[in-house]
Design a protein around this motif. Structure first.
Motif, mmCIF file in Angstrom:
data_model
loop_
_atom_site.group_PDB
_atom_site.id
_atom_site.type_symbol
_atom_site.label_atom_id
_atom_site.label_comp_id
_atom_site.label_asym_id
_atom_site.label_seq_id
_atom_site.Cartn_x
_atom_site.Cartn_y
_atom_site.Cartn_z
ATOM 1 N N ILE A 25 51.135 68.424 67.771
ATOM 2 C CA ILE A 25 51.928 68.121 68.958
ATOM 3 C C ILE A 25 51.838 69.317 69.893
ATOM 4 O O ILE A 25 51.741 70.457 69.452
ATOM 5 C CB ILE A 25 53.401 67.803 68.621
ATOM 6 C CG1 ILE A 25 54.067 68.979 67.900
ATOM 7 C CG2 ILE A 25 53.515 66.528 67.818
ATOM 8 C CD1 ILE A 25 55.572 68.831 67.765
ATOM 9 N N SER A 26 51.846 69.047 71.185
ATOM 10 C CA SER A 26 51.699 70.141 72.148
ATOM 11 C C SER A 26 52.984 70.953 72.220
ATOM 12 O O SER A 26 54.079 70.407 72.333
ATOM 13 C CB SER A 26 51.346 69.588 73.531
ATOM 14 O OG SER A 26 52.335 68.686 73.955
ATOM 15 N N GLY A 27 52.874 72.247 72.111
ATOM 16 C CA GLY A 27 54.017 73.138 72.248
ATOM 17 C C GLY A 27 54.935 73.164 71.040
ATOM 18 O O GLY A 27 54.612 72.697 69.951
ATOM 19 N N THR A 28 56.120 73.728 71.273
ATOM 20 C CA THR A 28 57.122 73.873 70.226
ATOM 21 C C THR A 28 58.198 72.807 70.404
ATOM 22 O O THR A 28 58.212 72.073 71.390
ATOM 23 C CB THR A 28 57.767 75.266 70.304
ATOM 24 O OG1 THR A 28 58.277 75.467 71.628
ATOM 25 C CG2 THR A 28 56.748 76.355 69.989
ATOM 26 N N TYR A 29 59.129 72.720 69.441
ATOM 27 C CA TYR A 29 60.217 71.754 69.513
ATOM 28 C C TYR A 29 61.522 72.504 69.267
ATOM 29 O O TYR A 29 61.548 73.439 68.453
ATOM 30 C CB TYR A 29 60.016 70.657 68.467
ATOM 31 C CG TYR A 29 60.662 69.340 68.834
ATOM 32 C CD1 TYR A 29 60.123 68.525 69.829
ATOM 33 C CD2 TYR A 29 61.816 68.905 68.184
ATOM 34 C CE1 TYR A 29 60.715 67.313 70.162
ATOM 35 C CE2 TYR A 29 62.419 67.693 68.505
ATOM 36 C CZ TYR A 29 61.860 66.901 69.501
ATOM 37 O OH TYR A 29 62.451 65.711 69.840
ATOM 38 N N THR A 30 62.589 72.107 69.952
ATOM 39 C CA THR A 30 63.846 72.862 69.908
ATOM 40 C C THR A 30 64.900 72.161 69.041
ATOM 41 O O THR A 30 65.081 70.942 69.127
ATOM 42 C CB THR A 30 64.400 73.069 71.339
ATOM 43 O OG1 THR A 30 63.399 73.720 72.121
ATOM 44 C CG2 THR A 30 65.649 73.931 71.312
ATOM 45 N N TYR A 31 65.593 72.965 68.229
ATOM 46 C CA TYR A 31 66.685 72.468 67.378
ATOM 47 C C TYR A 31 67.926 73.325 67.592
ATOM 48 O O TYR A 31 67.818 74.504 67.956
ATOM 49 C CB TYR A 31 66.284 72.512 65.894
ATOM 50 C CG TYR A 31 65.265 71.457 65.542
ATOM 51 C CD1 TYR A 31 65.661 70.216 65.051
ATOM 52 C CD2 TYR A 31 63.904 71.704 65.727
ATOM 53 C CE1 TYR A 31 64.723 69.244 64.739
ATOM 54 C CE2 TYR A 31 62.962 70.739 65.422
ATOM 55 C CZ TYR A 31 63.373 69.498 64.928
ATOM 56 O OH TYR A 31 62.453 68.542 64.635
ATOM 57 N N TYR A 101 42.917 79.659 73.259
ATOM 58 C CA TYR A 101 41.467 79.903 73.388
ATOM 59 C C TYR A 101 40.658 78.707 72.884
ATOM 60 O O TYR A 101 39.677 78.300 73.521
ATOM 61 C CB TYR A 101 41.064 81.164 72.612
ATOM 62 C CG TYR A 101 39.613 81.539 72.825
ATOM 63 C CD1 TYR A 101 39.238 82.346 73.903
ATOM 64 C CD2 TYR A 101 38.609 81.085 71.971
ATOM 65 C CE1 TYR A 101 37.909 82.673 74.123
ATOM 66 C CE2 TYR A 101 37.273 81.402 72.184
ATOM 67 C CZ TYR A 101 36.934 82.201 73.259
ATOM 68 O OH TYR A 101 35.604 82.510 73.482
ATOM 69 N N TYR A 102 41.066 78.137 71.740
ATOM 70 C CA TYR A 102 40.293 77.049 71.143
ATOM 71 C C TYR A 102 40.808 75.662 71.528
ATOM 72 O O TYR A 102 40.373 74.652 70.959
ATOM 73 C CB TYR A 102 40.256 77.208 69.619
ATOM 74 C CG TYR A 102 39.438 78.416 69.193
ATOM 75 C CD1 TYR A 102 38.051 78.419 69.292
ATOM 76 C CD2 TYR A 102 40.051 79.583 68.745
ATOM 77 C CE1 TYR A 102 37.288 79.523 68.940
ATOM 78 C CE2 TYR A 102 39.303 80.697 68.390
ATOM 79 C CZ TYR A 102 37.929 80.662 68.490
ATOM 80 O OH TYR A 102 37.179 81.768 68.143
ATOM 81 N N LEU A 103 41.724 75.609 72.505
ATOM 82 C CA LEU A 103 42.232 74.357 73.063
ATOM 83 C C LEU A 103 42.742 73.397 71.983
ATOM 84 O O LEU A 103 42.320 72.255 71.868
ATOM 85 C CB LEU A 103 41.142 73.679 73.905
ATOM 86 C CG LEU A 103 40.712 74.436 75.170
ATOM 87 C CD1 LEU A 103 39.570 73.726 75.876
ATOM 88 C CD2 LEU A 103 41.884 74.617 76.128
ATOM 89 N N CYS A 104 43.641 73.928 71.170
ATOM 90 C CA CYS A 104 44.276 73.094 70.149
ATOM 91 C C CYS A 104 45.778 73.331 70.212
ATOM 92 O O CYS A 104 46.269 73.997 71.129
ATOM 93 C CB CYS A 104 43.717 73.420 68.759
ATOM 94 S SG CYS A 104 43.999 75.130 68.241
ATOM 95 N N ASN A 105 46.515 72.807 69.258
ATOM 96 C CA ASN A 105 47.972 72.945 69.253
ATOM 97 C C ASN A 105 48.425 74.020 68.271
ATOM 98 O O ASN A 105 47.761 74.270 67.261
ATOM 99 C CB ASN A 105 48.611 71.604 68.875
ATOM 100 C CG ASN A 105 48.269 70.510 69.866
ATOM 101 O OD1 ASN A 105 48.536 70.628 71.050
ATOM 102 N ND2 ASN A 105 47.645 69.452 69.373
ATOM 103 N N LEU A 106 49.574 74.617 68.561
ATOM 104 C CA LEU A 106 50.136 75.629 67.659
ATOM 105 C C LEU A 106 50.339 75.078 66.251
ATOM 106 O O LEU A 106 50.119 75.774 65.261
ATOM 107 C CB LEU A 106 51.484 76.117 68.203
ATOM 108 C CG LEU A 106 51.497 77.426 69.000
ATOM 109 C CD1 LEU A 106 52.893 77.655 69.579
ATOM 110 C CD2 LEU A 106 51.089 78.604 68.141
ATOM 111 N N GLY A 107 50.743 73.818 66.161
ATOM 112 C CA GLY A 107 50.965 73.202 64.858
ATOM 113 C C GLY A 107 49.686 73.111 64.038
ATOM 114 O O GLY A 107 49.706 73.244 62.815
ATOM 115 N N GLU A 108 48.553 72.886 64.714
ATOM 116 C CA GLU A 108 47.268 72.832 64.013
ATOM 117 C C GLU A 108 46.880 74.208 63.486
ATOM 118 O O GLU A 108 46.302 74.336 62.402
ATOM 119 C CB GLU A 108 46.188 72.291 64.951
ATOM 120 C CG GLU A 108 46.374 70.818 65.285
ATOM 121 C CD GLU A 108 45.421 70.320 66.355
ATOM 122 O OE1 GLU A 108 44.865 69.219 66.195
ATOM 123 O OE2 GLU A 108 45.229 71.035 67.371
#
Length: 827
Positions: A25-31, A101-108
């Motif tokens: 998923i793109s970016g982070t999620y807030t809790y 740099y590698y155009l992926c998501n932080l979760g990946e």
């Protein structure tokens, strides 16, 4: 009192955390953080959160703030798992850079970085460790219930355990069971890891009293075997504080039954301790070796180059003694109390290199790679986190370890394509990522190779990297004599035997008569690449991929090397019914088979992906070859990667043409590297080796450059080609693999995407076009290649534009079912 009030105020403050979830998923999620957990949260700790209606995940805290999200209502986090952060801020910066740099998501990136046992999720599978003799009395009621359920059913998902207990917050329970050594955690069904245990024998307290011991001797007079065990224990007790079961049985010479009887009588107590799965034996450091004059000069030049450059390339011939220079550089950094990361391209290489390095650094060095079980990888992770390891040696995944004080990164065989991860995302290159990682730690990077990548050597030419050259082989050993044999000429004269020229056979015979060893290289595994019906031309193909099936004699089946599909071998052609089916081409299996017919008494083994799948198979194969139990080793490119055997004098390259003719802009560079590296395995001690290269096109310039060992000539001709045709290192590449299950829809969709990109990047876009293998796992593929010059355009702006374009493109209803795979710096 003031401190108490401040703590009380913080406890009532509404805090929000941004977390990284292990998904694309793109970016982070807030809790939102419950008040009673405010004091427990910290960046880098794991938390349990609910994402979606029912899925539970382990996430990493990325940021803490008092600002709620504006687009959605924040859910409460469920639990904080860690007392201390397991990921540090420098790691999070590396993850962020890799995602951008590698155009992926932080979760990946998180998925690639963390061992599975640190990423509990609803679908994570839990199983009991086998052969447990652990004390269940230490378990809580709920932990006991989980263990009880797992004894009835071999494996449970986290979601199943949650239903069993009727609660969501089960992660702390699973963490506790994992720490106590009861359970194995895996993301999918894998071979279960069995922990190494050591049974310790202790004398029960009542018998520590001399009177009771005297009485015991009287009782055991009628049980001589048990008496021998007792006497053995007393003898060992005087020599060492702790006595293992195996030591006691060996010392006393009695059987296990006698010891068991003494345990049953309450004389001894047996305690099973889980010991480290890692080789942590404290070895004596070898006496200081001396560098040769050439090595000492190179070592001094590296020190000098590090004063003006953070990256230095050590260009040293094969067998020139680069490892000893690495050791001297490592010693220098250890004196500064800093950590060292030593990267190798292949897991197999670690087995040889670790033995060398342990001679000098003992248990200060740890090993990390994907062949370790999840439990072992967690153990290494924790030891690096606690700074128990000063040096870590590993394959590409080792860059994700939680280093906090790196001083040096060594990238050995830096030219190797194995440093690049192809699937899944992030499709990172470990060498390039290590360079950025070093900048975060303000550390130095030492790249080493006998055949550097054009990218690294070009960087020395433009003074971005320092360059140190190490000429000549260590100890004055002569380089191998290289002879190129014309296959066409030998075939015409009818002196070829199967796939072996008369020259190669003569040299192998001579080597075997001298009790020397031989390595034969064929860069294709399996028995034959394809079968062909002579009557109608039918070739069996994979049902999921556009590729012919390879025959493997070991399984007597046809295999697809892309998706794993297998089918029975054909006895008759399914198209025309003819039985005239021939095997075409040859792989390592066939070479091994036919060698045995020619050299009946030779001990022959094979080193390829099929023969080294098992956990210790690579190590066992290397040991057998090193100890002379194998005469001829047949292998794929695995045999080219830095292995060092003293008794190998003959190297045979069965077919150089197959490497040279591969349709890729790096084909000639890789051919030079591979042929030079394979040749470098010959004559690495006092004996001069010989290399036989078999080819049809014996006048090819790359073969001439390999024979002359002329890296500069190869670099100069290749760099000119790259400049003229816009390829790295002068241009950057981004490859888009557009995939869809419908070939007609794919053609339309990929053309639309290329037209959108051409409007923004003009003639920098090539394609779409079908790649060499145009369908894999039932997905048809079209490739779009983006070539970006290094001057005059911002690569960051291009990537940002590409990210936005792809997001818009994939959100369109007409493009449903399409999958775009982004590969930055395809290798």
């Amino acid at each position: 009192m003031l401190q108490f009030n401040e703590a009380q105020q913080l406890g009532r403050k509404t805090l929000f955390i941004e977390v990284i979830l292990p998904m694309a998923i793109s970016g982070t999620y807030t809790y939102r953080v419950p008040y009673d957990l405010n004091h427990q949260i910290a960046i880098g700790k794991r938390v349990v959160v609910q994402f979606g209606k029912s899925r539970i995940y382990t996430a990493i805290i990325y940021n803490i703030s008092t600002e709620p999200p504006t687009l959605y209502e924040a859910k409460y986090l469920i639990e904080v798992l860690d007392d201390e952060p397991i990921v540090n801020t420098l790691q999070l910066q590396l993850w962020q850079w890799m995602a951008e740099y590698y155009l992926c998501n932080l979760g990946e990136v998180m998925q690639a970085a963390l061992p599975a046992a640190l990423k509990l999720a609803s679908e994570t599978r839990i199983s009991l460790l086998s052969d447990r003799n652990l004390d269940k009395s230490e378990l809580s009621d709920k932990e006991f219930l989980i263990v009880d359920a797992l004894e009835l059913q071999q494996e449970l998902r986290v979601s199943d355990i949650s239903k069993l207990l009727g609660q969501k917050t089960i992660f702390p329970l699973l963490k506790s069971l994992f720490d106590k050594g009861f359970i194995h955690i895996s993301e999918e069904i894998q071979e279960k890891f069995k922990p190494r245990k050591k049974s310790i024998i202790k004398l029960n307290d009542p018998y520590k009293d001399p009177e009771n011991m005297k009485a015991l001797f009287g009782i055991l007079e009628k049980a001589p075997r048990q008496l021998e065990v007792l006497m053995g224990f007393i003898k060992l007790q005087k020599q060492q504080p702790e006595i293992s079961k195996s030591e006691l049985l060996e010392s006393s010479g009695s059987g296990a039954a006698a010891l068991k009887n003494l345990i049953d009588k309450g004389v001894f107590i047996q305690e099973d301790q889980i010991v480290s799965r890692l080789n942590a034996d404290q070895e004596q450091l070898a006496a200081g070796f001396k560098l040769s004059e050439a090595q000492q000069n190179a070592h001094n030049e590296i020190n000098s180059a590090f004063t003006s450059h953070d990256m230095v390339l050590l260009h040293g011939e094969t067998s020139s003694g680069k490892t000893q220079i690495y050791i001297r550089q490592i010693e220098k950094v250890l004196e500064q109390n800093k950590q060292i990361l030593y990267l190798l391209p292949e897991i197999g290489l670690t087995t040889q290199v670790i033995e060398r390095l342990r001679k000098y650094f003992g248990s200060r060095i740890g090993v990390y790679h994907s062949k370790f079980s999840d439990n072992e990888r967690v153990e290494v992770w924790q030891k690096v986190l606690k700074k128990e390891y000063s040096i870590v040696l590993g394959a590409r995944s080792a860059i994700f370890l939680p280093f906090s004080n790196l001083g040096l990164i060594v990238v050995d065989e830096e030219h190797e394509s194995s440093y690049k991860q192809f699937d899944p995302a992030p499709r990172y290159h470990a060498r390039d990522s290590a360079i950025y990682m070093a900048s975060l730690h303000q550390a130095k990077v030492l790249l080493g190779s006998a055949t550097p990548s054009l990218e690294s050597f070009y960087n020395t030419k433009i003074k971005k990297y320092g360059l140190v050259e190490l000429k000549g082989r260590y100890g004055g050993v002569l380089p191998p004599a290289i002879e190129v044999v014309n296959i066409a000429e030998e075939t015409k004269r009818k002196i070829m035997r199967s796939h072996f020229s008369s020259v190669l056979i003569t040299e192998i015979e001579a080597a075997l008569s001298r009790k020397e060893q031989v390595i034969l290289f064929q860069n294709r595994r399996g028995y034959t690449p394809f079968l062909l019906c002579i009557t109608c031309g039918y070739t069996p193909k994979c049902i999921n991929c556009d590729v012919s099936l390879t025959f493997h004699k070991s399984s007597n089946k046809l295999h697809c090397h892309y998706c794993g599909y297998k089918q029975e071998i054909l006895n008759a052609c399914p198209a025309c019914g003819s039985t005239r089916i021939e095997q075409k081409g040859f792989g390592t299996e066939k070479i091994e088979d036919e060698l045995q017919l020619i050299f009946e008494n030779a001990r022959i083994a094979r080193m390829d992906l099929d023969s080294t799948r098992a956990r210790n198979s690579f190590q066992n194969l290397l040991n057998d070859f090193e100890e002379g139990r194998i005469d001829i080793l047949v292998g794929t490119q695995m045999v080219a990667k830095g292995l060092d055997f003293s008794n190998v004098t003959i190297i045979g390259i069965i077919s150089a043409d197959s490497i040279l003719s591969y349709p890729d802009f790096r084909a000639f560079e890789r051919s030079f590297q591979l042929l030079s590296q394979v040749s470098g395995r010959a004559g690495r001690r006092e004996k001069q080796g010989k290399v036989i290269i078999q080819a049809y096109d014996t006048t090819h310039r790359i073969l001439d450059q390999v024979v002359r060992n002329d890296y500069d000539a190869m670099f100069n001709t290749e760099i000119l080609e790259r400049r003229n045709f816009h390829y790295p290192p002068l241009y950057r590449l981004i490859q888009l693999n557009v995939k869809h299950k419908d070939i007609n829809k794919l053609a339309v969709i990929s053309w639309k995407l290329s037209e959108v990109l051409k409007k923004q990047l003009a003639n920098r876009i090539l394609g779409p076009q079908a790649p060499l293998i145009s369908r894999i796992r039932n997905y048809y593929i079209q490739t779009i290649l983006i070539k970006i010059e290094k001057d005059g355009i911002s690569i960051q702006k291009v990537k940002e534009m590409l990210k936005q374009t792809l997001a818009t493109f994939q959100s369109e209803p007409n493009n449903k079912g399409v999958y775009v795979q982004v590969d930055v710096d395809p290798y």
